[in-house]
Design a protein around this motif. Structure first.
Motif, PDB file in Angstrom:
ATOM      1  N   LEU A  76       0.856  -1.052   0.097  1.00 18.70           N
ATOM      2  CA  LEU A  76       0.014  -0.047  -0.093  1.00 18.70           C
ATOM      3  C   LEU A  76       0.757   1.145  -0.082  1.00 18.70           C
ATOM      4  O   LEU A  76       2.087   1.193   0.384  1.00 18.70           O
ATOM      5  N   THR A  77       0.306   2.329  -0.253  1.00 22.76           N
ATOM      6  CA  THR A  77       0.734   3.664  -0.150  1.00 22.76           C
ATOM      7  C   THR A  77       0.380   4.582   0.744  1.00 22.76           C
ATOM      8  O   THR A  77      -1.029   5.000   0.633  1.00 22.76           O
ATOM      9  N   VAL A  78       1.244   5.169   1.940  1.00 26.28           N
ATOM     10  CA  VAL A  78       0.811   6.060   2.616  1.00 26.28           C
ATOM     11  C   VAL A  78       0.811   7.419   2.268  1.00 26.28           C
ATOM     12  O   VAL A  78       1.736   7.666   1.899  1.00 26.28           O
ATOM     13  N   THR A  79      -0.268   8.208   2.506  1.00 23.38           N
ATOM     14  CA  THR A  79      -0.257   9.515   1.722  1.00 23.38           C
ATOM     15  C   THR A  79      -0.278  10.484   3.026  1.00 23.38           C
ATOM     16  O   THR A  79      -0.830  10.456   4.231  1.00 23.38           O
ATOM     17  N   GLU A  80       0.746  11.340   2.767  1.00 20.98           N
ATOM     18  CA  GLU A  80       0.962  12.512   3.899  1.00 20.98           C
ATOM     19  C   GLU A  80      -0.550  13.328   4.343  1.00 20.98           C
ATOM     20  O   GLU A  80      -1.122  13.659   3.572  1.00 20.98           O
ATOM     21  N   GLY A  81      -0.589  13.282   5.669  1.00 21.39           N
ATOM     22  CA  GLY A  81      -1.778  13.994   6.247  1.00 21.39           C
ATOM     23  C   GLY A  81      -3.364  13.284   5.852  1.00 21.39           C
ATOM     24  O   GLY A  81      -4.327  14.072   6.029  1.00 21.39           O
ATOM     25  N   SER A  82      -3.126  12.210   5.249  1.00 23.25           N
ATOM     26  CA  SER A  82      -4.625  11.338   5.078  1.00 23.25           C
ATOM     27  C   SER A  82      -4.507  10.314   5.633  1.00 23.25           C
ATOM     28  O   SER A  82      -3.721   9.604   5.936  1.00 23.25           O
ATOM     29  N   GLN A  83      -5.716   9.723   5.679  1.00 20.02           N
ATOM     30  CA  GLN A  83      -6.020   8.311   5.893  1.00 20.02           C
ATOM     31  C   GLN A  83      -6.064   7.495   5.175  1.00 20.02           C
ATOM     32  O   GLN A  83      -7.026   7.541   3.976  1.00 20.02           O
ATOM     33  N   THR A  84      -5.201   6.393   4.874  1.00 23.23           N
ATOM     34  CA  THR A  84      -5.155   5.544   3.908  1.00 23.23           C
ATOM     35  C   THR A  84      -6.203   3.963   4.415  1.00 23.23           C
ATOM     36  O   THR A  84      -5.532   3.529   5.242  1.00 23.23           O
ATOM     37  N   ARG A  85      -7.064   3.872   3.639  1.00 24.08           N
ATOM     38  CA  ARG A  85      -7.964   2.918   4.049  1.00 24.08           C
ATOM     39  C   ARG A  85      -7.688   1.710   2.880  1.00 24.08           C
ATOM     40  O   ARG A  85      -7.905   1.803   1.766  1.00 24.08           O
ATOM     41  N   VAL A  86      -7.352   0.261   3.493  1.00 25.59           N
ATOM     42  CA  VAL A  86      -7.299  -0.986   2.762  1.00 25.59           C
ATOM     43  C   VAL A  86      -8.182  -1.946   3.131  1.00 25.59           C
ATOM     44  O   VAL A  86      -8.082  -2.170   4.226  1.00 25.59           O
ATOM     45  N   THR A  87      -8.954  -2.579   2.264  1.00 26.54           N
ATOM     46  CA  THR A  87      -9.768  -3.591   2.685  1.00 26.54           C
ATOM     47  C   THR A  87      -9.057  -4.917   2.124  1.00 26.54           C
ATOM     48  O   THR A  87      -8.511  -5.052   0.813  1.00 26.54           O
ATOM     49  N   VAL A  88      -8.786  -5.999   2.887  1.00 29.23           N
ATOM     50  CA  VAL A  88      -8.262  -7.334   2.405  1.00 29.23           C
ATOM     51  C   VAL A  88      -8.902  -8.404   2.717  1.00 29.23           C
ATOM     52  O   VAL A  88      -9.770  -8.469   3.836  1.00 29.23           O
ATOM     53  N   THR A  89      -9.100  -9.248   1.631  1.00 26.84           N
ATOM     54  CA  THR A  89     -10.132 -10.359   1.854  1.00 26.84           C
ATOM     55  C   THR A  89      -9.325 -11.674   2.162  1.00 26.84           C
ATOM     56  O   THR A  89      -8.363 -12.054   1.579  1.00 26.84           O
ATOM     57  N   LEU A  90      -9.761 -12.328   3.377  1.00 21.70           N
ATOM     58  CA  LEU A  90      -9.065 -13.352   4.038  1.00 21.70           C
ATOM     59  C   LEU A  90      -9.911 -14.632   3.495  1.00 21.70           C
ATOM     60  O   LEU A  90     -11.132 -14.687   3.487  1.00 21.70           O
ATOM     61  N   MET A  91      -9.124 -15.707   3.192  1.00 23.51           N
ATOM     62  CA  MET A  91      -9.934 -17.044   2.939  1.00 23.51           C
ATOM     63  C   MET A  91      -9.580 -18.002   4.096  1.00 23.51           C
ATOM     64  O   MET A  91      -8.502 -17.887   4.558  1.00 23.51           O
ATOM     65  N   ARG A  92     -10.491 -18.674   4.183  1.00 28.39           N
ATOM     66  CA  ARG A  92     -10.626 -19.693   5.198  1.00 28.39           C
ATOM     67  C   ARG A  92      -9.646 -20.875   4.736  1.00 28.39           C
ATOM     68  O   ARG A  92      -9.615 -21.322   3.651  1.00 28.39           O
ATOM     69  N   THR A  93      -8.877 -21.746   5.657  1.00 26.99           N
ATOM     70  CA  THR A  93      -8.010 -22.608   5.057  1.00 26.99           C
ATOM     71  C   THR A  93      -8.622 -23.849   4.566  1.00 26.99           C
ATOM     72  O   THR A  93      -8.567 -24.624   3.823  1.00 26.99           O
ATOM     73  N   THR A  94     -10.211 -23.842   5.167  1.00 30.69           N
ATOM     74  CA  THR A  94     -10.971 -24.837   4.731  1.00 30.69           C
ATOM     75  C   THR A  94     -11.609 -24.742   3.162  1.00 30.69           C
ATOM     76  O   THR A  94     -12.102 -25.574   2.559  1.00 30.69           O
ATOM     77  N   GLU A  95     -11.674 -23.481   2.675  1.00 30.29           N
ATOM     78  CA  GLU A  95     -11.781 -23.067   1.382  1.00 30.29           C
ATOM     79  C   GLU A  95     -10.895 -23.528   0.122  1.00 30.29           C
ATOM     80  O   GLU A  95     -11.383 -23.318  -0.906  1.00 30.29           O
ATOM     81  N   ALA A  96      -9.924 -23.829   0.691  1.00 27.24           N
ATOM     82  CA  ALA A  96      -8.909 -24.114  -0.484  1.00 27.24           C
ATOM     83  C   ALA A  96      -7.788 -25.022   0.224  1.00 27.24           C
ATOM     84  O   ALA A  96      -6.948 -24.699   1.021  1.00 27.24           O
ATOM     85  N   VAL A  97      -8.016 -26.448  -0.191  1.00 23.78           N
ATOM     86  CA  VAL A  97      -7.021 -27.493   0.326  1.00 23.78           C
ATOM     87  C   VAL A  97      -6.234 -27.949  -0.901  1.00 23.78           C
ATOM     88  O   VAL A  97      -6.727 -28.638  -1.792  1.00 23.78           O
ATOM     89  N   PRO A  98      -4.990 -27.703  -1.146  1.00 22.40           N
ATOM     90  CA  PRO A  98      -4.127 -27.967  -2.254  1.00 22.40           C
ATOM     91  C   PRO A  98      -3.941 -29.490  -2.202  1.00 22.40           C
ATOM     92  O   PRO A  98      -3.566 -30.139  -1.077  1.00 22.40           O
ATOM     93  N   VAL A  99      -3.930 -30.151  -3.330  1.00 22.78           N
ATOM     94  CA  VAL A  99      -3.676 -31.542  -3.366  1.00 22.78           C
ATOM     95  C   VAL A  99      -2.457 -31.785  -4.742  1.00 22.78           C
ATOM     96  O   VAL A  99      -2.834 -31.334  -5.691  1.00 22.78           O
ATOM     97  N   LEU A 100      -1.303 -32.175  -4.408  1.00 17.34           N
ATOM     98  CA  LEU A 100      -0.306 -32.487  -5.552  1.00 17.34           C
ATOM     99  C   LEU A 100      -0.550 -33.919  -5.886  1.00 17.34           C
ATOM    100  O   LEU A 100      -0.106 -34.776  -5.120  1.00 17.34           O
ATOM    101  N   LEU A 101      -1.150 -34.137  -7.046  1.00 15.62           N
ATOM    102  CA  LEU A 101      -1.301 -35.289  -7.523  1.00 15.62           C
ATOM    103  C   LEU A 101       0.015 -35.957  -8.251  1.00 15.62           C
ATOM    104  O   LEU A 101       0.128 -37.298  -8.088  1.00 15.62           O
ATOM    105  N   ALA A 102       0.595 -35.454  -9.077  1.00 13.91           N
ATOM    106  CA  ALA A 102       1.861 -36.062  -9.759  1.00 13.91           C
ATOM    107  C   ALA A 102       2.626 -34.812 -10.295  1.00 13.91           C
ATOM    108  O   ALA A 102       2.379 -33.681 -10.691  1.00 13.91           O
ATOM    109  N   THR A 103       3.989 -35.294 -10.522  1.00 14.51           N
ATOM    110  CA  THR A 103       4.916 -34.286 -11.250  1.00 14.51           C
ATOM    111  C   THR A 103       5.395 -35.185 -12.201  1.00 14.51           C
ATOM    112  O   THR A 103       5.459 -36.452 -12.368  1.00 14.51           O
TER     113      THR A 103
END
Length: 476
Positions: free
Chosen positions: A135-162
Motif C-alpha cells: 500500500l501507499t501511505v499519503t501524507e496528512g491523509s487516512q489510507t484505507r485498505v480492505t483485505v479479503t481473507l480466505m479460510r483454510t477450509t476453502e482451499a485445500v491443495p493436493v499435488l497429484l503428480a509431477t
C-alpha cells in the motif's frame, strides 16, 4: 523420476518481505555501529564523565532535521462473503517498530503516525491463510485498505503428480509439468483457476535454484511462468471399488497441532459413510520408545462403524515422536495380508495422516533414514498400494515416489475437507489441473541432464491469497 518435495516454511510470506527484513536488519546494524563509533571512549576519560578542555573554534551546530511526513492507515479484514473478521493480527511493514494491531469487531485495525510512502501489511488469524498486501501511505491523509481473507477450509491443495522436466537443446529453457487439485470446503475440486494463478518461486537471490548432481550450487537462476493450466476430469470405471487403510499419527506434536481431534472426527465420519464393496481398516503409530510402534484395530471391512470405539479411544493419547516410514512399511504388510483371499479386486490405498514431527526412529542418521525410506517404498510397491500423504509428514516422499497424491494440511480444519474427497482420490477420479511451467535461465547451458531445479510451487486461490506450497526438487 517424479519430483520430491518438502514443506515450505512460511506459507504467507510475500516475495519481498524477506528482502525488506534483511535490508532493515543491515540498516539497524549499521546505525548501531555508527553510534558506537561516535559515542565510544567516554569511559576512558578522566573525571566524572567531563571531557577535557579543547582549543580552536567551537563546534558547528548540526543542521535542523526536516519533519517526517506522516499519515494514518486503516486495514479492514473481510471474509470471501464480505463479512468483517475480528481478532486477526495485522502488522504494518512486517511488524517493524512494534506495529501490530488486532482487528476489532468491524474487522478494522488502525495505525497512526505512519511515515508516508510505500508500505506493506501482513494479516493472519486462526483458520485463515496469511495474506500480504502493498500500500501507499499519503501524507496528512487516512489510507484505507480492505483485505479479503480466505479460510483454510476453502482451499485445500493436493499435488497429484509431477513429471520429468524437459530441457531445451541449448539448456536455456526448461518445461515442468504437475497435476494439482484445489479442494473446496465440500471436497469438490475448484474449476475456475487459470494459468496465471500458478507459478514456481525460485527466490534465486537467496536460495539455491539449480544444483549439480552432487548437490553443489551452480549459482544460476531462472524466471518462471505458467503457460497452461488445463482442467482434467477422470472417469472412474463402473463397479470400481477401493480398500483404504488409514494410518493416524499419534505423536505429541500431532496433539499440539490438532488438540480438538478434528482428524479423528474426519476419519470417523468417513468410516460411517463406507458402503460395500468398498473396504476400510485402521491403524495408528507413535514412537514412545516402546514396541510395537504400530497398532492395528482389525482387518478390512465394509462396516466402518466397527472402528468407532478405537477411533474415540485415540483422543488425548498423543505422545512421543513419529515413526512414519517404519509404520508405512508395517501397515503395507498388514494390508497385503488382510486383503488376500477377499473377493473382487479393490484398489488399495493407504492414507497417512501426519505432521512434520521429528522421526528420530526412522532417521537417526542419513544412512538409516535412506534405509527406512527404501523399506517403506519396497513394502507399498510389493503390496500394490497407492500412498496418499495427508499432512506435512515424511509420507510425502513415499507418495511422490509411488505416484500417489499429497494433500497440504496446515490447519486441523482441513482434515474433514480431505476425507470428503477421499473416494475419488483413492480411485483416481479427482478432477485436477495439468499445469505447465516454463523456466527461462537467460543463458545457455544451465538446464542440463544430471542437474536439478529447486522451486516453490505457488497458486493464487483468492483475491488476496497466494499460497506458497510444496518446495520441489525437479530432476533434469
Amino acid at each position: 523420476m517424479a519430483a520430491s518435495f518438502r514443506r515450505a516454511a512460511d506459507l504467507g510470506r510475500s516475495p519481498g518481505s524477506f528482502v525488506e527484513q534483511v535490508l532493515r536488519a543491515l540498516w539497524l546494524a549499521a546505525a548501531a555501529m555508527t553510534l558506537v563509533a561516535c559515542g565510544g571512549g567516554g569511559s576512558e576519560q578522566s573525571g566524572a564523565g567531563v571531557a577535557p578542555p579543547t582549543t580552536g573554534s567551537p563546534p558547528t551546530a548540526p543542521p535542523s532535521q526536516q519533519p517526517v511526513s506522516k499519515g494514518s492507515v486503516v486495514i479492514r479484514a473481510i471474509t470471501t462473503a464480505g463479512l468483517p473478521v475480528g481478532g486477526v493480527t495485522v502488522s504494518l511493514n512486517g511488524g517493524f517498530d512494534g506495529r501490530s494491531v488486532t482487528t476489532d469487531a468491524n474487522g478494522e485495525a488502525s495505525f497512526q503516525d505512519v511515515p508516508a510512502g510505500d508500505a506493506s501489511t501482513n494479516l493472519g488469524g486462526s483458520g485463515y491463510y496469511v495474506v500480504s498486501r502493498r500500500l501507499t501511505v499519503t501524507e496528512g491523509s487516512q489510507t484505507r485498505v480492505t483485505v479479503t481473507l480466505m479460510r483454510t477450509t476453502e482451499a485445500v491443495p493436493v499435488l497429484l503428480a509431477t513429471y520429468p522436466a524437459k530441457p531445451s537443446a541449448d539448456g536455456s529453457r526448461l518445461t515442468v509439468e504437475a497435476d494439482v487439485a484445489i479442494l473446496t470446503s465440500d471436497g469438490s475440486s475448484r474449476a475456475d483457476l487459470v494459468a496465471a494463478d500458478f507459478g514456481l518461486e525460485g527466490s534465486c537471490g537467496w536460495y539455491q535454484c539449480v544444483l549439480e548432481a552432487d548437490g553443489r550450487d551452480t549459482y544460476a537462476g531462472y524466471a518462471a511462468r505458467a503457460t497452461v493450466a488445463s482442467l482434467n476430469t477422470v472417469s472412474v470405471p463402473p463397479g470400481a471399488s477401493s480398500a483404504v487403510g488409514v494410518l493416524i499419527e499419534q505423536s505429541g506434536k500431532m496433539g499440539t497441532f490438532d488438540p480438538q481431534g478434528l482428524r479423528l472426527q474426519a476419519v470417523r465420519d468417513y468410516f460411517d459413510r463406507v458402503l460395500p464393496p468398498n473396504l476400510v481398516t485402521l491403524a495408528s503409530q507413535r514412537d514412545t520408545g516402546a514396541t510395537p510402534f504400530l497398532t492395528t484395530y482389525g482387518g478390512f471391512t465394509s462396516d466402518g462403524s466397527q472402528f468407532r470405539s478405537a477411533i474415540d479411544g485415540l483422543r488425548g493419547q498423543e505422545a512421543g515422536d513419529s515413526r512414519t516410514l517404519g509404520a508405512i512399511a508395517e501397515m503395507a504388510d498388514f494390508m497385503k495380508a488382510n486383503i488376500a483371499g477377499m473377493t473382487g479386486s479393490p484398489r488399495l490405498a493407504m492414507v497417512v495422516m501426519g505432521t512434520d514431527a521429528a522421526i528420530h526412529g526412522d532417521c537417526p542418521d542419513q544412512t538409516t533414514c535412506q534405509r527406512s525410506l527404501q523399506a517403506a517404498l519396497d513394502a507399498v510397491r510389493t503390496a500394490g498400494i497407492t500412498v496418499i500423504a495427508a499432512g506435512l509428514s515424511g509420507a510425502a516422499k513415499v507418495a511422490a515416489s509411488t505416484g500417489g497424491p499429497s494433500a497440504w494440511i496446515q490447519d486441523p480444519g482441513q482434515w474433514p475437507v480431505l476425507f470428503r474427497a477421499l473416494d475419488p482420490l483413492a480411485l483416481g477420479g479427482l478432477p485436477y489441473y495439468r499445469v505447465r511451467l516454463e523456466l527461462e535461465a537467460g543463458t545457455q547451458g544451465v538446464f542440463i541432464k544430471g542437474r536439478s531445479v529447486m522451486g516453490e510451487l505457488t497458486v493464487r486461490v483468492g483475491t488476496d491469497t497466494r499460497l506458497f506450497l510444496w518446495y520441489l526438487s525437479i530432476p533434469i
